[in-house]
Scaffold this active site. Structure first.
Site, PDB file in Angstrom:
ATOM      1  N   CYS A  86      -2.697  -2.707  -9.760  1.00 41.37           N
ATOM      2  CA  CYS A  86      -1.538  -2.911  -8.877  1.00 41.37           C
ATOM      3  C   CYS A  86      -1.496  -4.346  -8.316  1.00 41.37           C
ATOM      4  O   CYS A  86      -1.205  -5.269  -9.070  1.00 41.37           O
ATOM      5  CB  CYS A  86      -1.546  -1.845  -7.789  1.00 41.37           C
ATOM      6  SG  CYS A  86       0.090  -1.621  -7.082  1.00 41.37           S
ATOM      7  N   HIS A 179      -3.010   3.339  -9.887  1.00 40.50           N
ATOM      8  CA  HIS A 179      -4.282   3.352  -9.141  1.00 40.50           C
ATOM      9  C   HIS A 179      -5.229   4.477  -9.600  1.00 40.50           C
ATOM     10  O   HIS A 179      -5.324   5.499  -8.904  1.00 40.50           O
ATOM     11  CB  HIS A 179      -3.991   3.597  -7.660  1.00 40.50           C
ATOM     12  CG  HIS A 179      -3.297   2.488  -6.962  1.00 40.50           C
ATOM     13  ND1 HIS A 179      -3.966   1.459  -6.352  1.00 40.50           N
ATOM     14  CD2 HIS A 179      -1.986   2.260  -6.758  1.00 40.50           C
ATOM     15  CE1 HIS A 179      -3.100   0.638  -5.791  1.00 40.50           C
ATOM     16  NE2 HIS A 179      -1.887   1.089  -6.026  1.00 40.50           N
ATOM     17  N   GLU A 181      -8.255   4.693  -9.137  1.00 39.14           N
ATOM     18  CA  GLU A 181      -9.295   4.882  -8.101  1.00 39.14           C
ATOM     19  C   GLU A 181      -8.874   5.874  -7.033  1.00 39.14           C
ATOM     20  O   GLU A 181      -9.693   6.305  -6.229  1.00 39.14           O
ATOM     21  CB  GLU A 181      -9.671   3.527  -7.473  1.00 39.14           C
ATOM     22  CG  GLU A 181      -8.662   2.914  -6.521  1.00 39.14           C
ATOM     23  CD  GLU A 181      -7.458   2.266  -7.220  1.00 39.14           C
ATOM     24  OE1 GLU A 181      -7.315   2.400  -8.456  1.00 39.14           O
ATOM     25  OE2 GLU A 181      -6.661   1.629  -6.509  1.00 39.14           O
TER      26      GLU A 181
HETATM   27  N1  GLN Z   1       3.456  -4.172  -3.505  1.00 36.23           N
HETATM   28  C1  GLN Z   1       2.154  -4.760  -3.419  1.00 36.23           C
HETATM   29  C2  GLN Z   1       2.211  -6.271  -3.712  1.00 36.23           C
HETATM   30  O1  GLN Z   1       3.219  -6.771  -4.075  1.00 36.23           O
HETATM   31  C3  GLN Z   1       1.182  -4.078  -4.363  1.00 36.23           C
HETATM   32  C4  GLN Z   1       0.992  -2.643  -3.944  1.00 36.23           C
HETATM   33  C5  GLN Z   1      -0.317  -2.030  -4.331  1.00 36.23           C
HETATM   34  O2  GLN Z   1      -1.289  -2.702  -4.680  1.00 36.23           O
HETATM   35  N2  GLN Z   1      -0.368  -0.722  -4.201  1.00 36.23           N
HETATM   36  O3  GLN Z   1       1.245  -6.910  -3.548  1.00 36.23           O
END
Ligand code: GLN
Length: 204
Positions: A86, A179, A181
């Site tokens: 992410c 994710h 994790e």
């Molecule tokens: N929206 C977040 C960003 O732009 C990422 C979100 C996440 O890691 N769950 O950094």
């Protein structure tokens, strides 16, 4: 025992460390350049990419000659296996649609942050991922980015039902928009650990 680093500046690094421990891998929390020594791989967790990028550019102490971002970038360029989830995927990307943050440019992909807008800020979808095998993997997306463009040398590992790319790899760099994790399904971590080990062996 294998030793994998988890970037621990911000975000959900504890969940990654817990998963590594379940898989009998030593988890090293990484907060300063010295923590990067002798790792078999590194995870850049989810969180807030602008905050994480900012902290990567700071010197942890006045005795540090390099920032954590510089040190981590050179080790990954030398072949250290890395996985970004992410926000971690945003940090590792070559290019973002948005102006911020400045990504490290370690995998040839273009990423759109917060690609799902408000209504779908968080959702789950079962993904078929050949590398993981069956059953499908329950992927959790939280204000997730997506990959909108990539070099021919990048391999797609997973797509949403509509075809959007949400996991990919290029050599030693693996990225997922979701994710693993946050689930009790440890297959993706297992895959990273195994592929990191194979990559290291191939390099020797
Ligand atoms: N929206 C977040 C960003 O732009 C990422 C979100 C996440 O890691 N769950 O950094």
């Amino acid at each position: 025992m294998k030793r994998f680093g988890v970037l621990a500046l911000q975000g959900d690094y504890q969940e990654h460390s817990a998963t590594l421990s379940r898989l009998s891998v030593q988890a090293q929390e990484v907060r300063k350049p010295n923590d990067l020594a002798n790792l078999d791989g590194l995870i850049v967790p989810g969180g807030e990419s602008t905050t994480m990028a900012h902290l990567l550019q700071k010197r942890a102490s006045s005795s540090d000659t390099k920032t954590l971002g510089t040190e981590l970038t050179s080790l990954i360029k030398e072949g250290l296996p890395v996985w970004g989830t992410c926000a971690g995927m945003i940090i590792l990307a070559k290019k973002l649609i948005q102006h911020e943050p400045s990504p490290l440019g370690l995998i040839d992909i273009t990423v759109n942050r917060n690609a799902f807008g408000r209504q779908k800020e968080s959702f789950e979808q079962e993904l078929t991922i050949p590398e993981i095998g069956s059953p499908p993997f329950k992927a959790i997306f939280i204000r997730a980015p997506v990959i909108v463009d990539m070099d021919d040398t990048v391999t797609v590992l997973a797509r949403l039902q509509d075809g959007t790319t949400v996991a990919a790899r290029q050599n030693n760099v693996l990225v997922t928009a979701f994710h693993p994790e946050l689930t009790r399904d440890d297959r993706f971590h297992q895959y990273f650990i195994e592929s990191a080990t194979n990559h290291r062996v191939a390099q020797e």
